[in-house]
Structure formats: structure tokens, C-alpha cells
Design a protein around this motif. Structure first.
Motif, PDB file in Angstrom:
ATOM      1  N   LEU A 222       0.828  -1.205   0.000  1.00 18.72           N
ATOM      2  CA  LEU A 222       0.000   0.000   0.000  1.00 18.72           C
ATOM      3  C   LEU A 222       0.863   1.256   0.000  1.00 18.72           C
ATOM      4  O   LEU A 222       0.547   2.240  -0.690  1.00 18.72           O
ATOM      5  CB  LEU A 222      -0.932  -0.003   1.206  1.00 18.72           C
ATOM      6  N   ALA A 223       1.950   1.248   0.753  1.00 20.80           N
ATOM      7  CA  ALA A 223       2.846   2.407   0.764  1.00 20.80           C
ATOM      8  C   ALA A 223       3.444   2.645  -0.618  1.00 20.80           C
ATOM      9  O   ALA A 223       3.549   3.796  -1.080  1.00 20.80           O
ATOM     10  CB  ALA A 223       3.940   2.203   1.808  1.00 20.80           C
ATOM     11  N   ARG A 224       3.813   1.561  -1.316  1.00 21.50           N
ATOM     12  CA  ARG A 224       4.361   1.705  -2.664  1.00 21.50           C
ATOM     13  C   ARG A 224       3.317   2.246  -3.635  1.00 21.50           C
ATOM     14  O   ARG A 224       3.632   3.099  -4.490  1.00 21.50           O
ATOM     15  CB  ARG A 224       4.882   0.353  -3.149  1.00 21.50           C
ATOM     16  N   LEU A 225       2.088   1.769  -3.520  1.00 16.87           N
ATOM     17  CA  LEU A 225       1.044   2.237  -4.432  1.00 16.87           C
ATOM     18  C   LEU A 225       0.683   3.698  -4.178  1.00 16.87           C
ATOM     19  O   LEU A 225       0.410   4.454  -5.123  1.00 16.87           O
ATOM     20  CB  LEU A 225      -0.196   1.350  -4.281  1.00 16.87           C
ATOM     21  N   ARG A 226       0.660   4.091  -2.911  1.00 10.02           N
ATOM     22  CA  ARG A 226       0.385   5.508  -2.625  1.00 10.02           C
ATOM     23  C   ARG A 226       1.464   6.398  -3.206  1.00 10.02           C
ATOM     24  O   ARG A 226       1.181   7.506  -3.695  1.00 10.02           O
ATOM     25  CB  ARG A 226       0.281   5.701  -1.113  1.00 10.02           C
ATOM     26  N   ALA A 227       2.702   5.928  -3.182  1.00 11.67           N
ATOM     27  CA  ALA A 227       3.787   6.709  -3.776  1.00 11.67           C
ATOM     28  C   ALA A 227       3.689   6.718  -5.303  1.00 11.67           C
ATOM     29  O   ALA A 227       4.016   7.719  -5.957  1.00 11.67           O
ATOM     30  CB  ALA A 227       5.137   6.139  -3.337  1.00 11.67           C
ATOM     31  N   ALA A 228       3.224   5.619  -5.878  1.00 16.22           N
ATOM     32  CA  ALA A 228       3.129   5.526  -7.343  1.00 16.22           C
ATOM     33  C   ALA A 228       1.947   6.307  -7.901  1.00 16.22           C
ATOM     34  O   ALA A 228       2.000   6.794  -9.036  1.00 16.22           O
ATOM     35  CB  ALA A 228       3.033   4.060  -7.761  1.00 16.22           C
ATOM     36  N   PHE A 229       0.869   6.420  -7.104  1.00 12.61           N
ATOM     37  CA  PHE A 229      -0.352   7.090  -7.573  1.00 12.61           C
ATOM     38  C   PHE A 229      -0.760   8.174  -6.582  1.00 12.61           C
ATOM     39  O   PHE A 229      -1.810   8.068  -5.924  1.00 12.61           O
ATOM     40  CB  PHE A 229      -1.482   6.074  -7.757  1.00 12.61           C
ATOM     41  N   PRO A 230       0.037   9.212  -6.451  1.00 11.92           N
ATOM     42  CA  PRO A 230      -0.276  10.251  -5.448  1.00 11.92           C
ATOM     43  C   PRO A 230      -1.591  10.957  -5.781  1.00 11.92           C
ATOM     44  O   PRO A 230      -1.883  11.260  -6.936  1.00 11.92           O
ATOM     45  CB  PRO A 230       0.912  11.201  -5.557  1.00 11.92           C
ATOM     46  N   GLY A 231      -2.379  11.157  -4.744  1.00  8.03           N
ATOM     47  CA  GLY A 231      -3.648  11.849  -4.922  1.00  8.03           C
ATOM     48  C   GLY A 231      -4.781  10.993  -5.439  1.00  8.03           C
ATOM     49  O   GLY A 231      -5.916  11.459  -5.535  1.00  8.03           O
ATOM     50  N   LYS A 232      -4.503   9.742  -5.786  1.00 13.20           N
ATOM     51  CA  LYS A 232      -5.539   8.843  -6.308  1.00 13.20           C
ATOM     52  C   LYS A 232      -6.000   7.921  -5.178  1.00 13.20           C
ATOM     53  O   LYS A 232      -5.185   7.249  -4.547  1.00 13.20           O
ATOM     54  CB  LYS A 232      -4.985   8.007  -7.454  1.00 13.20           C
ATOM     55  N   PRO A 233      -7.298   7.871  -4.884  1.00 14.52           N
ATOM     56  CA  PRO A 233      -7.778   6.954  -3.840  1.00 14.52           C
ATOM     57  C   PRO A 233      -7.436   5.508  -4.183  1.00 14.52           C
ATOM     58  O   PRO A 233      -7.537   5.084  -5.341  1.00 14.52           O
ATOM     59  CB  PRO A 233      -9.285   7.182  -3.818  1.00 14.52           C
ATOM     60  N   ILE A 234      -7.047   4.761  -3.166  1.00 12.12           N
ATOM     61  CA  ILE A 234      -6.712   3.350  -3.346  1.00 12.12           C
ATOM     62  C   ILE A 234      -7.667   2.519  -2.511  1.00 12.12           C
ATOM     63  O   ILE A 234      -7.816   2.742  -1.310  1.00 12.12           O
ATOM     64  CB  ILE A 234      -5.255   3.067  -2.950  1.00 12.12           C
ATOM     65  N   ALA A 235      -8.321   1.563  -3.151  1.00 11.39           N
ATOM     66  CA  ALA A 235      -9.269   0.672  -2.475  1.00 11.39           C
ATOM     67  C   ALA A 235      -8.758  -0.756  -2.560  1.00 11.39           C
ATOM     68  O   ALA A 235      -8.130  -1.150  -3.552  1.00 11.39           O
ATOM     69  CB  ALA A 235     -10.652   0.773  -3.118  1.00 11.39           C
ATOM     70  N   ILE A 236      -9.023  -1.528  -1.519  1.00  8.63           N
ATOM     71  CA  ILE A 236      -8.723  -2.957  -1.539  1.00  8.63           C
ATOM     72  C   ILE A 236      -9.987  -3.673  -2.019  1.00  8.63           C
ATOM     73  O   ILE A 236     -10.970  -3.774  -1.298  1.00  8.63           O
ATOM     74  CB  ILE A 236      -8.297  -3.455  -0.147  1.00  8.63           C
ATOM     75  N   GLY A 237      -9.953  -4.122  -3.254  1.00 11.57           N
ATOM     76  CA  GLY A 237     -11.134  -4.732  -3.861  1.00 11.57           C
ATOM     77  C   GLY A 237     -11.355  -6.171  -3.452  1.00 11.57           C
ATOM     78  O   GLY A 237     -12.483  -6.663  -3.466  1.00 11.57           O
ATOM     79  N   GLU A 238     -10.269  -6.857  -3.110  1.00  7.68           N
ATOM     80  CA  GLU A 238     -10.353  -8.217  -2.573  1.00  7.68           C
ATOM     81  C   GLU A 238      -9.228  -8.418  -1.578  1.00  7.68           C
ATOM     82  O   GLU A 238      -8.062  -8.108  -1.870  1.00  7.68           O
ATOM     83  CB  GLU A 238     -10.211  -9.281  -3.677  1.00  7.68           C
ATOM     84  N   ALA A 239      -9.563  -8.935  -0.421  1.00  9.79           N
ATOM     85  CA  ALA A 239      -8.580  -9.404   0.541  1.00  9.79           C
ATOM     86  C   ALA A 239      -9.208 -10.595   1.238  1.00  9.79           C
ATOM     87  O   ALA A 239     -10.368 -10.533   1.660  1.00  9.79           O
ATOM     88  CB  ALA A 239      -8.213  -8.313   1.549  1.00  9.79           C
ATOM     89  N   GLY A 240      -8.473 -11.687   1.329  1.00  8.33           N
ATOM     90  CA  GLY A 240      -9.058 -12.861   1.952  1.00  8.33           C
ATOM     91  C   GLY A 240      -8.057 -13.972   2.117  1.00  8.33           C
ATOM     92  O   GLY A 240      -6.888 -13.873   1.719  1.00  8.33           O
ATOM     93  N   TRP A 241      -8.539 -15.060   2.736  1.00  8.08           N
ATOM     94  CA  TRP A 241      -7.697 -16.228   3.017  1.00  8.08           C
ATOM     95  C   TRP A 241      -8.588 -17.468   2.925  1.00  8.08           C
ATOM     96  O   TRP A 241      -9.711 -17.469   3.418  1.00  8.08           O
ATOM     97  CB  TRP A 241      -7.093 -16.119   4.406  1.00  8.08           C
ATOM     98  N   PRO A 242      -8.096 -18.554   2.296  1.00  5.54           N
ATOM     99  CA  PRO A 242      -8.920 -19.762   2.159  1.00  5.54           C
ATOM    100  C   PRO A 242      -8.960 -20.583   3.438  1.00  5.54           C
ATOM    101  O   PRO A 242      -7.992 -20.624   4.201  1.00  5.54           O
ATOM    102  CB  PRO A 242      -8.221 -20.531   1.030  1.00  5.54           C
ATOM    103  N   SER A 243     -10.068 -21.268   3.638  1.00  2.00           N
ATOM    104  CA  SER A 243     -10.238 -22.087   4.839  1.00  2.00           C
ATOM    105  C   SER A 243      -9.851 -23.546   4.618  1.00  2.00           C
ATOM    106  O   SER A 243      -9.776 -24.317   5.572  1.00  2.00           O
ATOM    107  CB  SER A 243     -11.693 -22.023   5.311  1.00  2.00           C
ATOM    108  N   ARG A 244      -9.624 -23.956   3.386  1.00  2.00           N
ATOM    109  CA  ARG A 244      -9.243 -25.348   3.117  1.00  2.00           C
ATOM    110  C   ARG A 244      -8.555 -25.422   1.762  1.00  2.00           C
ATOM    111  O   ARG A 244      -8.646 -24.507   0.952  1.00  2.00           O
ATOM    112  CB  ARG A 244     -10.476 -26.254   3.116  1.00  2.00           C
ATOM    113  N   GLY A 245      -7.871 -26.555   1.536  1.00  6.90           N
ATOM    114  CA  GLY A 245      -7.165 -26.755   0.279  1.00  6.90           C
ATOM    115  C   GLY A 245      -5.709 -27.095   0.505  1.00  6.90           C
ATOM    116  O   GLY A 245      -5.264 -27.342   1.638  1.00  6.90           O
ATOM    117  N   ARG A 246      -4.951 -27.109  -0.566  1.00 10.24           N
ATOM    118  CA  ARG A 246      -3.543 -27.480  -0.496  1.00 10.24           C
ATOM    119  C   ARG A 246      -2.687 -26.307  -0.018  1.00 10.24           C
ATOM    120  O   ARG A 246      -2.977 -25.139  -0.272  1.00 10.24           O
ATOM    121  CB  ARG A 246      -3.051 -27.961  -1.859  1.00 10.24           C
TER     122      ARG A 246
END
Length: 523
Positions: A222-246
């Protein structure tokens, strides 16, 4: 007066019973002990969740959509617990999602699904624009495309043209959603959106990130993106973790780690005022066709609409562990009564329950059901043959070894979405450790050993699930290296040299031979 037990096989070794019961309880309790109680989560509704309302038996891949009543029931469940939902497509289904969301007081981040078909893309964009015009109070932003660049479905120029078209047609902020690396690779996209929407899925990173390091990783990016896109709002469109699988390296799909990640990302969002959307509301079984078992387990609620984990307090990986331990113990007692072999009996009881518990959560699709319908009865039959000391156990072990060889090399050649199949070989592992062998078959054992070592090396030492399967594969390979049944090249009676000598002498093919055989042999 002292009571003596009858001298029958079922009673021999009865003094081991407390130890075997305690070991069974420990084996099931330890991985399912209470954890994560110290990880706090902020109170209040979740900012937003990805919303796919498909239930078991439904799939957008087969155009089988939920009914309006089912969608409304899902929204009624979410409304007290989330503020907004995110959709991914403007078409599909016989329900008006924006209208239903408004009825339940939910805001909507409305999406259009873009792919490689221009005509379908055109229909999606037109439907998205119409939704934005019809529901300006409910739709807070529009998302034109989801991971289109990651999938390589569109070129950046075509995507930017679609963004410009929608941006000119609607009043809401317009954005595009993709994993954070593609925003860094294509910074020119920022000029065509009002919000930079990024996805953070530490499990799916090219270098998978363990849950302990996930929040630090997100902070840094997020710090890198804020520096790359100053003044542009940044949203987290997906964040998650799986409950099962390999496992992927040290990234562990589990109910506990999903709870830890979710609580920590919610705390980070509250601390820094992040624009956050979690993936996803409900487990989606249809995704197994795209991403294997792990793709089905990202929901904060399971497919039956029960909560995956509590928002606060400790939790167990498998809340039903007590019943499973009891079943393993009862099977062990039953097998002991039948065979009089306590250690083998309890090993097989635990193995059969482990096989069932490891197979059941991954039963998606007809092929997996068919495989389970063959594998589980096969393991049960093998257990019975072992208890009866039948020589047929070695013959039944052979198809398991062949299956292990095939699955092992599939894990080497195409591992990304394949589970490690340890549960499918639980009873065969007990059989091999108990001394059962399938003959001298180096043609089977050698490639199985090679595949196990190569697969473990490719997965890396952080993947303990991979190492456990590699160890299991090596044990299984030992069953095909029974030195007792190896062909012996002997000069004695009946050996191949003696047989050759007798044949050639009889046919007069060895000079100086007599009916009794040659005068000497090359021994």
C-alpha cells in the motif's frame, strides 16, 4: 478373589487400552486445539464483501443461477453484518441485485465481467451503465472488469477504452480491479479510473506469504502504491484467506488462519481508514473447476450459510474433532475385538476416520464422488483383510500404489490446484508399516520415489503438507520393494542357469553334454 479375563485374542494386551485411547484423543485434539483467541477484531459491521449467491448445485459456468428468493435470503443474512456488497457481473440470473440490496439497506459496488468475447463485453457494459442510472443511491461505484489483465483476456488499450466509455456515461466513480502487481506493471491505467482498486491475496502470491507475514506485506505494498499514484484513492477490492485446500509453501489454507487474517485485515482497515472489501461472503463450490478445492473455501460463511468462524475469541480448526476421535476409538475397539491385535486395530480405526474426514470436504463434482466411491470402500476392505491376516491384502495394495504413482506425477507436472492425497492412502500406509508388501516391482517403486523427492523439492521445505505426502509416498514405495520376492539368479537346482543347462543338454546344443547336463556351467 481375583477376576481373570478369558485367554482369548480379543483380551490380550488389554493393559494397553488406556494408552491407545489417550493417543487417539491426542492425535485428534492437537491439530484442533483452541487457537487465535488472542487475535482481536474490531466490533461493528464489515465494510464490504464480495457477493456470489450460488448454492450447492448452482454454477454460473453452467447457467444455473439462484432464485430471487434465495438471493434475498442471503442479503437478509448479510444486512446486519456488512455495509456493502460487491458484484462481478451485470448479467445473469432472474433477479435485480441493486433493487434487492436497496431493500435491505446495503450499498453495492457493481461490476461488469469482461472477457475475450467482444459481444458479451458490450452487453455487460450496457447492463452496468443501465444499473448505475437506475440505482444511483445504492450503487456507490462501478467496477469495469475484474483481473482482466491477469487472465490476459484484454489488452490494456481495450480495457482503457471500456473504462473511458463507462466513465463518460455514469455519475458514480469508476474503477478497475486487479492484483496489485498489474497496477505496478500498467500505471497508465490510473489516468482512466477514479479509484485504484487492488487485490491482496497473500496465499496466491507468486511467492506465497504465510498468514503471520500477510498484514506486513499489505502495509508495504500500500505504501508503494500511494507513492506511485499520489492523490488517487486506493481501495482494496479483494482481501481474503482460504479455509481449506492445499498448502502453498508456508501459506496454509485453514479455518484458523482464515480467522486470523480476517480479524487482522479488519483491524488494519479500522486503524488506517482503508476502503476494504473482503472475499467473499459465501463458500462457492462451483469454483473447484477453476481452482481446485482451495477455490471453494474463501467464504466468511460456508455453503450452508453458517459462519465460518467467530468474529472474536478462540476457535478450533475442526469443531467436530471430539466426535471423530470417538469414532476412531470405537472402530479401534471393534477391530481389536475381531483381531486381538490392539496396535493394528487402533491404527486402522484412526486411519479410516482420517480417510473419511480428509475426503468428505473435497467432494466437488461427479469425478471426485466417483473416486471416493472407489477409494473409501477399498480402504475399508484393505483394513478388513489386514485384520484377518489375509494374503490378499498385498494384492489389494497394488492398485493403491499405482494410483499413488499417477497422482504423484500429476503433482509434479501440474501441481497448482491439486490437493495432496494423503487421506486417500491412510489405510495403505498402515498396511505397509505393518509389513504388508506388494511384491518386487521396482518399475513402480523407483518412479514413485523419484516423483516424491522431486515434488517435495519443487514445493520447498516450508510446505509441511507436501513433505508429509512425500514421506507417505516413500513409505508406499517400500511396499513395491519386497526383497523376499525378488527373482534370484541362482546356480542351484531350479535356478535359471540350471534350467538353461538342462534345456540345452536335452536339445544337444551344448558340446560335450550328456543327458544329465553340461560338464560345467558359467557360475
Amino acid at each position: 478373589m481375583r477376576l481373570a479375563l478369558p485367554d482369548r485374542p480379543a483380551y490380550r494386551g488389554w493393559r494397553a487400552l488406556p494408552v491407545l485411547l489417550a493417543l487417539t484423543a491426542l492425535l485428534w485434539w492437537w491439530p484442533n486445539r483452541e487457537q487465535a483467541g488472542e487475535v482481536p477484531a474490531p466490533a461493528g459491521p464489515i465494510p464490504s464483501v464480495s457477493f456470489a449467491p450460488f448454492r450447492p448445485g448452482q454454477s454460473p459456468l453452467e447457467d444455473r443461477f439462484p432464485s430471487p428468493a434465495e438471493v434475498e435470503a442471503d442479503l437478509a443474512l448479510l444486512a446486519p453484518q456488512v455495509r456493502a456488497i460487491r458484484s462481478y457481473a451485470a448479467l445473469g440470473g432472474e433477479y435485480d441485485l441493486p433493487a434487492l440490496a436497496a431493500r435491505h439497506g446495503l450499498k453495492l459496488q457493481a461490476g461488469a465481467w469482461l472477457g475475450r468475447e467482444a459481444r458479451q463485453n458490450e452487453a455487460e457494459l450496457a447492463a452496468l451503465i443501465a444499473q448505475a442510472h437506475a440505482h444511483p443511491e445504492t450503487i456507490t461505484r462501478v467496477i469495469v472488469g475484474n483481473e482482466v489483465l491477469l487472465r490476459r483476456d484484454l489488452r490494456p488499450a481495450a480495457l482503457m477504452a471500456a473504462l473511458d466509455r463507462v466513465r463518460a456515461a455514469v455519475a458514480q466513480p469508476v474503477t478497475y480491479a486487479d492484483v496489485w502487481e498489474y497496477w505496478e506493471r500498467h500505471p497508465e491505467l490510473a489516468a482512466h479510473v477514479d479509484i485504484v482498486t487492488v487485490h491482496f491475496l497473500p496465499y496466491w502470491e507468486d511467492r506465497p506469504i504465510p498468514v503471520e507475514a500477510a498484514i506486513g506485506h499489505i502495509r508495504g505494498v500500500l505504501a508503494r502504491l500511494r507513492a506511485a499514484f499520489p492523490g488517487k484513492p486506493i481501495a482494496i477490492g479483494e482481501a481474503g484467506w482460504p479455509s481449506r485446500g492445499r498448502w502453498r509453501a508456508g501459506a496454509v489454507p485453514s479455518r484458523v488462519d482464515q480467522a486470523v487474517f480476517t480479524r487482522r485485515i479488519l483491524a488494519l482497515a479500522a486503524e488506517e481508514g482503508l476502503d476494504l472489501n473482503l472475499i467473499e461472503a459465501f463458500d462457492q463450490g462451483w469454483k473447484y473447476r477453476l481452482e481446485g478445492t482451495v477455490g471453494t473455501g474463501w467464504g466468511l460463511w460456508d455453503a450452508g450459510r453458517g459462519p465460518q468462524f467467530p468474529r472474536a475469541g478462540p476457535l478450533r480448526e475442526d469443531p467436530a474433532w471430539g466426535l471423530e476421535a470417538a469414532a476412531a476409538a470405537l472402530l479401534g475397539l471393534l477391530f481389536w475385538a475381531v483381531s486381538g491385535r490392539p496396535l493394528l486395530a487402533f491404527a486402522l480405526g484412526n486411519a479410516l476416520v482420517f480417510a473419511l474426514c480428509g475426503t468428505w470436504p473435497a467432494l466437488y463434482g461427479s469425478w471426485r464422488w466417483l473416486a471416493a466411491a472407489v477409494n473409501l470402500p477399498g480402504q475399508a476392505l484393505l483394513a478388513l483383510l489386514l485384520l484377518r491376516r489375509s494374503r490378499a491384502a498385498g494384492a489389494l495394495l497394488l492398485p493403491f500404489l499405482l494410483a499413488a504413482l499417477v497422482l504423484q506425477w500429476l503433482l509434479v507436472l501440474d501441481p497448482r490446484y491439486r490437493d495432496f492425497p494423503t487421506a486417500a492412502f491412510a489405510v495403505p500406509l498402515v498396511a505397509v508399516l505393518a509389513g504388508t508388501r506388494a511384491g518386487w516391482r521396482p518399475w513402480l517403486a523407483v518412479p514413485l520415489v523419484a516423483g516424491a523427492l522431486l515434488g517435495a523439492g519443487l514445493e520447498g521445505p516450508a510446505n509441511l503438507q507436501s513433505l508429509a505426502w512425500a514421506a507417505a509416498a516413500l513409505v508406499l514405495a517400500a511396499a513395491a520393494l519386497d526383497f523376499r520376492s525378488r527373482p534370484r539368479h541362482s546356480c542351484g537346482a531350479g535356478g535359471p542357469v540350471a534350467q538353461w543347462s538342462e534345456r540345452t543338454a536335452h536339445n544337444g546344443l551344448v558340446a560335450g553334454s550328456s543327458p544329465a547336463g553340461p560338464t560345467s556351467t558359467p557360475c
